[in-house]
Design a protein around this motif. Structure first.
Motif, PDB file in Angstrom:
ATOM      1  N   GLY A  97       9.597   1.442 -11.232  1.00 34.97           N
ATOM      2  CA  GLY A  97      10.547   2.300 -11.924  1.00 34.97           C
ATOM      3  C   GLY A  97      11.962   1.808 -11.682  1.00 34.97           C
ATOM      4  O   GLY A  97      12.176   0.761 -11.084  1.00 34.97           O
ATOM      5  N   LYS A  98      12.930   2.586 -12.126  1.00 36.40           N
ATOM      6  CA  LYS A  98      14.326   2.177 -11.986  1.00 36.40           C
ATOM      7  C   LYS A  98      14.760   2.136 -10.524  1.00 36.40           C
ATOM      8  O   LYS A  98      15.418   1.198 -10.089  1.00 36.40           O
ATOM      9  CB  LYS A  98      15.217   3.131 -12.783  1.00 36.40           C
ATOM     10  N   ASP A  99      14.358   3.151  -9.750  1.00 37.46           N
ATOM     11  CA  ASP A  99      14.832   3.222  -8.366  1.00 37.46           C
ATOM     12  C   ASP A  99      13.713   3.473  -7.362  1.00 37.46           C
ATOM     13  O   ASP A  99      13.967   3.825  -6.224  1.00 37.46           O
ATOM     14  CB  ASP A  99      15.906   4.306  -8.237  1.00 37.46           C
ATOM     15  N   LYS A 100      12.455   3.312  -7.796  1.00 42.51           N
ATOM     16  CA  LYS A 100      11.326   3.472  -6.867  1.00 42.51           C
ATOM     17  C   LYS A 100      10.110   2.726  -7.399  1.00 42.51           C
ATOM     18  O   LYS A 100      10.055   2.380  -8.570  1.00 42.51           O
ATOM     19  CB  LYS A 100      10.996   4.942  -6.637  1.00 42.51           C
ATOM     20  N   VAL A 101       9.166   2.523  -6.503  1.00 46.16           N
ATOM     21  CA  VAL A 101       7.888   1.918  -6.884  1.00 46.16           C
ATOM     22  C   VAL A 101       6.806   2.984  -6.715  1.00 46.16           C
ATOM     23  O   VAL A 101       6.679   3.583  -5.644  1.00 46.16           O
ATOM     24  CB  VAL A 101       7.554   0.690  -5.998  1.00 46.16           C
ATOM     25  N   TYR A 102       6.078   3.247  -7.773  1.00 41.75           N
ATOM     26  CA  TYR A 102       4.939   4.154  -7.689  1.00 41.75           C
ATOM     27  C   TYR A 102       3.747   3.339  -7.218  1.00 41.75           C
ATOM     28  O   TYR A 102       3.467   2.271  -7.753  1.00 41.75           O
ATOM     29  CB  TYR A 102       4.657   4.788  -9.055  1.00 41.75           C
ATOM     30  N   SER A 103       3.065   3.842  -6.199  1.00 44.55           N
ATOM     31  CA  SER A 103       1.973   3.091  -5.610  1.00 44.55           C
ATOM     32  C   SER A 103       0.795   4.025  -5.353  1.00 44.55           C
ATOM     33  O   SER A 103       0.961   5.095  -4.767  1.00 44.55           O
ATOM     34  CB  SER A 103       2.458   2.460  -4.306  1.00 44.55           C
ATOM     35  N   LYS A 104      -0.385   3.622  -5.809  1.00 42.18           N
ATOM     36  CA  LYS A 104      -1.575   4.457  -5.618  1.00 42.18           C
ATOM     37  C   LYS A 104      -2.795   3.550  -5.521  1.00 42.18           C
ATOM     38  O   LYS A 104      -2.888   2.558  -6.216  1.00 42.18           O
ATOM     39  CB  LYS A 104      -1.739   5.412  -6.791  1.00 42.18           C
ATOM     40  N   THR A 105      -3.707   3.940  -4.644  1.00 37.70           N
ATOM     41  CA  THR A 105      -4.993   3.260  -4.546  1.00 37.70           C
ATOM     42  C   THR A 105      -6.074   4.244  -4.952  1.00 37.70           C
ATOM     43  O   THR A 105      -6.152   5.349  -4.411  1.00 37.70           O
ATOM     44  CB  THR A 105      -5.244   2.754  -3.112  1.00 37.70           C
ATOM     45  N   LEU A 106      -6.865   3.852  -5.929  1.00 34.91           N
ATOM     46  CA  LEU A 106      -7.991   4.678  -6.364  1.00 34.91           C
ATOM     47  C   LEU A 106      -9.230   4.180  -5.632  1.00 34.91           C
ATOM     48  O   LEU A 106      -9.610   3.025  -5.780  1.00 34.91           O
ATOM     49  CB  LEU A 106      -8.203   4.557  -7.880  1.00 34.91           C
ATOM     50  N   ASN A 107      -9.816   5.034  -4.818  1.00 32.00           N
ATOM     51  CA  ASN A 107     -11.016   4.644  -4.076  1.00 32.00           C
ATOM     52  C   ASN A 107     -12.237   4.822  -4.968  1.00 32.00           C
ATOM     53  O   ASN A 107     -13.034   5.725  -4.799  1.00 32.00           O
ATOM     54  CB  ASN A 107     -11.137   5.459  -2.788  1.00 32.00           C
ATOM     55  N   ILE A 108     -12.317   3.927  -5.928  1.00 33.57           N
ATOM     56  CA  ILE A 108     -13.375   4.003  -6.932  1.00 33.57           C
ATOM     57  C   ILE A 108     -13.732   2.564  -7.296  1.00 33.57           C
ATOM     58  O   ILE A 108     -12.858   1.696  -7.355  1.00 33.57           O
ATOM     59  CB  ILE A 108     -12.879   4.828  -8.148  1.00 33.57           C
ATOM     60  N   ASN A 109     -15.004   2.315  -7.481  1.00 28.35           N
ATOM     61  CA  ASN A 109     -15.434   0.952  -7.783  1.00 28.35           C
ATOM     62  C   ASN A 109     -15.963   0.891  -9.212  1.00 28.35           C
ATOM     63  O   ASN A 109     -17.154   0.732  -9.432  1.00 28.35           O
ATOM     64  CB  ASN A 109     -16.498   0.509  -6.769  1.00 28.35           C
ATOM     65  N   LEU A 110     -15.061   1.066 -10.175  1.00 28.46           N
ATOM     66  CA  LEU A 110     -15.409   0.976 -11.590  1.00 28.46           C
ATOM     67  C   LEU A 110     -14.538  -0.092 -12.242  1.00 28.46           C
ATOM     68  O   LEU A 110     -13.375  -0.250 -11.868  1.00 28.46           O
ATOM     69  CB  LEU A 110     -15.156   2.319 -12.292  1.00 28.46           C
ATOM     70  N   PRO A 111     -15.065  -0.817 -13.215  1.00 26.79           N
ATOM     71  CA  PRO A 111     -14.243  -1.831 -13.890  1.00 26.79           C
ATOM     72  C   PRO A 111     -13.123  -1.196 -14.716  1.00 26.79           C
ATOM     73  O   PRO A 111     -13.335  -0.186 -15.381  1.00 26.79           O
ATOM     74  CB  PRO A 111     -15.223  -2.570 -14.798  1.00 26.79           C
ATOM     75  N   VAL A 112     -11.945  -1.807 -14.647  1.00 27.31           N
ATOM     76  CA  VAL A 112     -10.806  -1.371 -15.465  1.00 27.31           C
ATOM     77  C   VAL A 112     -11.005  -1.922 -16.869  1.00 27.31           C
ATOM     78  O   VAL A 112     -11.165  -3.127 -17.051  1.00 27.31           O
ATOM     79  CB  VAL A 112      -9.473  -1.891 -14.871  1.00 27.31           C
ATOM     80  N   LEU A 113     -11.002  -1.026 -17.850  1.00 27.47           N
ATOM     81  CA  LEU A 113     -11.116  -1.458 -19.240  1.00 27.47           C
ATOM     82  C   LEU A 113      -9.746  -1.770 -19.819  1.00 27.47           C
ATOM     83  O   LEU A 113      -9.569  -2.760 -20.522  1.00 27.47           O
ATOM     84  CB  LEU A 113     -11.793  -0.373 -20.087  1.00 27.47           C
ATOM     85  N   ASN A 114      -8.779  -0.904 -19.536  1.00 24.03           N
ATOM     86  CA  ASN A 114      -7.472  -1.055 -20.143  1.00 24.03           C
ATOM     87  C   ASN A 114      -6.483  -0.106 -19.489  1.00 24.03           C
ATOM     88  O   ASN A 114      -6.888   0.809 -18.782  1.00 24.03           O
ATOM     89  CB  ASN A 114      -7.564  -0.721 -21.634  1.00 24.03           C
ATOM     90  N   TYR A 115      -5.198  -0.329 -19.759  1.00 30.42           N
ATOM     91  CA  TYR A 115      -4.183   0.621 -19.324  1.00 30.42           C
ATOM     92  C   TYR A 115      -2.966   0.519 -20.221  1.00 30.42           C
ATOM     93  O   TYR A 115      -2.735  -0.500 -20.863  1.00 30.42           O
ATOM     94  CB  TYR A 115      -3.811   0.449 -17.844  1.00 30.42           C
ATOM     95  N   LYS A 116      -2.222   1.648 -20.292  1.00 29.40           N
ATOM     96  CA  LYS A 116      -1.044   1.695 -21.153  1.00 29.40           C
ATOM     97  C   LYS A 116      -0.048   2.686 -20.576  1.00 29.40           C
ATOM     98  O   LYS A 116      -0.391   3.546 -19.762  1.00 29.40           O
ATOM     99  CB  LYS A 116      -1.409   2.094 -22.580  1.00 29.40           C
ATOM    100  N   LEU A 117       1.196   2.567 -21.015  1.00 33.86           N
ATOM    101  CA  LEU A 117       2.243   3.540 -20.702  1.00 33.86           C
ATOM    102  C   LEU A 117       2.380   4.466 -21.903  1.00 33.86           C
ATOM    103  O   LEU A 117       2.414   4.007 -23.038  1.00 33.86           O
ATOM    104  CB  LEU A 117       3.578   2.836 -20.462  1.00 33.86           C
ATOM    105  N   PHE A 118       2.463   5.771 -21.619  1.00 35.19           N
ATOM    106  CA  PHE A 118       2.583   6.738 -22.700  1.00 35.19           C
ATOM    107  C   PHE A 118       3.291   7.972 -22.169  1.00 35.19           C
ATOM    108  O   PHE A 118       2.788   8.635 -21.262  1.00 35.19           O
ATOM    109  CB  PHE A 118       1.182   7.087 -23.233  1.00 35.19           C
ATOM    110  N   ASN A 119       4.480   8.286 -22.687  1.00 29.43           N
ATOM    111  CA  ASN A 119       5.236   9.493 -22.299  1.00 29.43           C
ATOM    112  C   ASN A 119       5.388   9.637 -20.781  1.00 29.43           C
ATOM    113  O   ASN A 119       5.027  10.661 -20.214  1.00 29.43           O
ATOM    114  CB  ASN A 119       4.573  10.752 -22.854  1.00 29.43           C
ATOM    115  N   ASP A 120       5.917   8.624 -20.125  1.00 28.93           N
ATOM    116  CA  ASP A 120       6.134   8.643 -18.667  1.00 28.93           C
ATOM    117  C   ASP A 120       4.845   8.735 -17.857  1.00 28.93           C
ATOM    118  O   ASP A 120       4.859   9.122 -16.692  1.00 28.93           O
ATOM    119  CB  ASP A 120       7.089   9.772 -18.246  1.00 28.93           C
TER     120      ASP A 120
END
Length: 100
Positions: A69-92
């Protein structure tokens, strides 16, 4: 215009890597939904404007997510073992689609 990320290339520039390491980290609020055959995670990432400022790393038993982000980094770990299909930004929000 297609909002979904076209390819997963997880190399970042030295300048971007420096910003990731320098800015304060914050865990984003998240919600999860199950749809037929998919799991959808939505993470609140206000201030993240470009999909190229998002890193989604598929690890052995989890998924690491970082969004610049502008003044911070968003960081998260999902404890899940599923394949990522896709990702997008939408309305924050960062919307991550996993095969479920």
């Amino acid at each position: 215009k297609n909002l979904w990320r076209e390819e997963f290339k997880e190399e970042i520039s030295d300048e971007k890597a420096e910003r990731f390491s320098r800015l304060p980290k914050k865990e984003p609020k998240s919600t999860v939904r199950r749809l037929s055959g998919k799991v959808i995670y939505e993470l609140e990432v206000p201030g993240v404007k470009d999909i190229n400022d998002v890193l989604v790393n598929q690890l052995e038993n989890s998924i690491e997510i970082k969004a610049l982000g502008k003044d911070k980094v968003y960081s998260k770990t999902l404890n899940i073992n599923l394949p990522v299909l896709n990702y997008k930004l939408f309305n924050d929000n960062l919307v991550i689609e996993l095969m479920g």
